[in-house]
Write a protein that holds these residues in place. Structure first.
Motif, PDB file in Angstrom:
ATOM      1  N   PHE A  64      -0.244 -53.748 -45.055  1.00  0.00           N
ATOM      2  CA  PHE A  64      -1.343 -53.852 -46.010  1.00  0.00           C
ATOM      3  C   PHE A  64      -2.237 -52.613 -46.007  1.00  0.00           C
ATOM      4  CE2 PHE A  64       0.030 -58.228 -45.392  1.00  0.00           C
ATOM      5  CZ  PHE A  64       0.304 -58.546 -46.712  1.00  0.00           C
ATOM      6  N   SER A  65      -2.227 -51.854 -44.930  1.00  0.00           N
ATOM      7  CA  SER A  65      -2.944 -50.574 -44.923  1.00  0.00           C
ATOM      8  C   SER A  65      -2.229 -49.561 -45.809  1.00  0.00           C
ATOM      9  CB  SER A  65      -3.055 -50.035 -43.497  1.00  0.00           C
ATOM     10  OG  SER A  65      -3.825 -50.892 -42.676  1.00  0.00           O
ATOM     11  N   MET A  66      -0.907 -49.496 -45.692  1.00  0.00           N
ATOM     12  CA  MET A  66      -0.139 -48.550 -46.502  1.00  0.00           C
ATOM     13  C   MET A  66      -0.147 -48.953 -47.977  1.00  0.00           C
ATOM     14  SD  MET A  66       2.990 -47.813 -43.809  1.00  0.00           S
ATOM     15  CE  MET A  66       3.859 -46.608 -44.826  1.00  0.00           C
ATOM     16  N   LEU A  67      -0.096 -50.255 -48.239  1.00  0.00           N
ATOM     17  CA  LEU A  67      -0.177 -50.717 -49.622  1.00  0.00           C
ATOM     18  C   LEU A  67      -1.529 -50.364 -50.243  1.00  0.00           C
ATOM     19  CD1 LEU A  67       1.597 -54.197 -49.436  1.00  0.00           C
ATOM     20  CD2 LEU A  67       2.382 -52.183 -50.691  1.00  0.00           C
ATOM     21  N   ALA A  68      -2.580 -50.409 -49.443  1.00  0.00           N
ATOM     22  CA  ALA A  68      -3.912 -50.052 -49.949  1.00  0.00           C
ATOM     23  C   ALA A  68      -3.953 -48.592 -50.386  1.00  0.00           C
ATOM     24  CB  ALA A  68      -4.967 -50.319 -48.879  1.00  0.00           C
ATOM     25  N   LYS A  69      -3.453 -47.709 -49.539  1.00  0.00           N
ATOM     26  CA  LYS A  69      -3.456 -46.285 -49.889  1.00  0.00           C
ATOM     27  C   LYS A  69      -2.522 -46.009 -51.065  1.00  0.00           C
ATOM     28  CE  LYS A  69      -6.348 -45.015 -46.665  1.00  0.00           C
ATOM     29  NZ  LYS A  69      -7.732 -44.633 -47.033  1.00  0.00           N
ATOM     30  N   LEU A  70      -1.429 -46.758 -51.163  1.00  0.00           N
ATOM     31  CA  LEU A  70      -0.521 -46.606 -52.294  1.00  0.00           C
ATOM     32  C   LEU A  70      -1.217 -47.004 -53.595  1.00  0.00           C
ATOM     33  CD1 LEU A  70       2.467 -45.984 -53.127  1.00  0.00           C
ATOM     34  CD2 LEU A  70       2.902 -48.439 -52.894  1.00  0.00           C
ATOM     35  N   ALA A  71      -1.957 -48.107 -53.554  1.00  0.00           N
ATOM     36  CA  ALA A  71      -2.667 -48.562 -54.749  1.00  0.00           C
ATOM     37  C   ALA A  71      -3.764 -47.588 -55.154  1.00  0.00           C
ATOM     38  CB  ALA A  71      -3.255 -49.951 -54.500  1.00  0.00           C
TER      39      ALA A  71
END
Length: 252
Positions: A64-71
């Motif tokens: 969810f940290s990587m998904l946040a930066k991706l978004a």
């Protein structure tokens, strides 16, 4: 996810360390503040935490940290992107209410944190460098969410490609994974990571390897949070369906 109910914010950072520990600790700290002390949580310190527990926590926070930066890569997070993240939580991972709350806290904490996508990807690789199937699973998650709105933005793809390089995954493997989502042609071959031009023996060998890597019993021993185990099981079913389709096509 039973272990979520046993966490205390300050000790997550100690247990994981690094950028993921900072995000996880801050996120749970905020969650506890919102509980107004109604829930008593306790997490073992690093010395007491099992390797499997640490792996589960690392995977959950990293995802969810990587998904946040991706978004956030294009400068803003749209309502549509948040809807796709929530669908992933509910439909792909089947997170319960408590786990969804924790996942969103991690997401929003990472969204505004100074740590970068590369920071998270590197720590994830350091934890799972000897488990290529889990590295591929994370790329699969990033791809799936990034195309949930029907397209993959160039800036999103560029960020995912940095993770591919950090994870030291062969480009051919990444292209096969990507083709599952951005093209309907040759889908079944892409799921197996092979080409329609490959001979039957090559395809069979690759299929058997994937069955070993993603078999439920194998995945269960890898230290994944239970919701991501379920996601991996779905991937195992995709592998089986692809193999059955190719068998039928080739009369194997």
């Amino acid at each position: 996810m039973g272990w979520l109910g046993k966490m205390v914010g300050g000790t997550i950072g100690f247990a994981l360390g690094g950028p993921l520990g900072a995000i996880g600790g801050a996120a749970l700290g905020h969650l506890m503040d919102s509980d107004n002390g109604q829930q008593q949580r306790e997490l073992p310190n690093e010395a007491q935490m099992s390797p499997q527990g640490k792996a589960q926590l690392t995977f959950f926070v990293a995802a969810f940290s990587m998904l946040a930066k991706l978004a956030r890569v294009d400068g803003q997070v749209t309502d549509e992107e948040m809807a796709s993240i929530r669908r992933f939580m509910a439909q792909d991972l089947h997170l319960n209410a408590e786990s969804r709350q924790m996942a969103e806290k991690i997401f929003y904490t990472a969204l505004n944190a100074p740590q970068t996508f590369d920071d998270f990807a590197l720590q994830f690789y350091q934890q799972f460098h000897d488990r290529p199937e889990l590295l591929e699973l994370m790329i699969d998650i990033l791809l799936r969410v990034s195309v949930a709105d029907g397209t993959m933005d160039k800036s999103e793809e560029a960020l995912i490609e940095t993770a591919v390089r950090t994870f030291r995954l062969p480009d051919a493997d990444y292209q096969n994974m990507k083709s599952r989502y951005v093209s309907v042609s040759e889908k079944y071959y892409s799921v197996l990571g092979v080409s329609p031009s490959d001979d039957n023996d090559t395809i069979k060998k690759q299929y058997r390897k994937l069955v070993r890597d993603y078999h439920p019993d194998t995945i269960a021993s890898k230290g994944l949070p239970e919701e991501f185990v379920r996601f991996a099981h779905d991937k195992f079913r995709e592998i089986q369906e692809a193999w059955e389709a190719i068998q039928k096509e080739r009369n194997l």
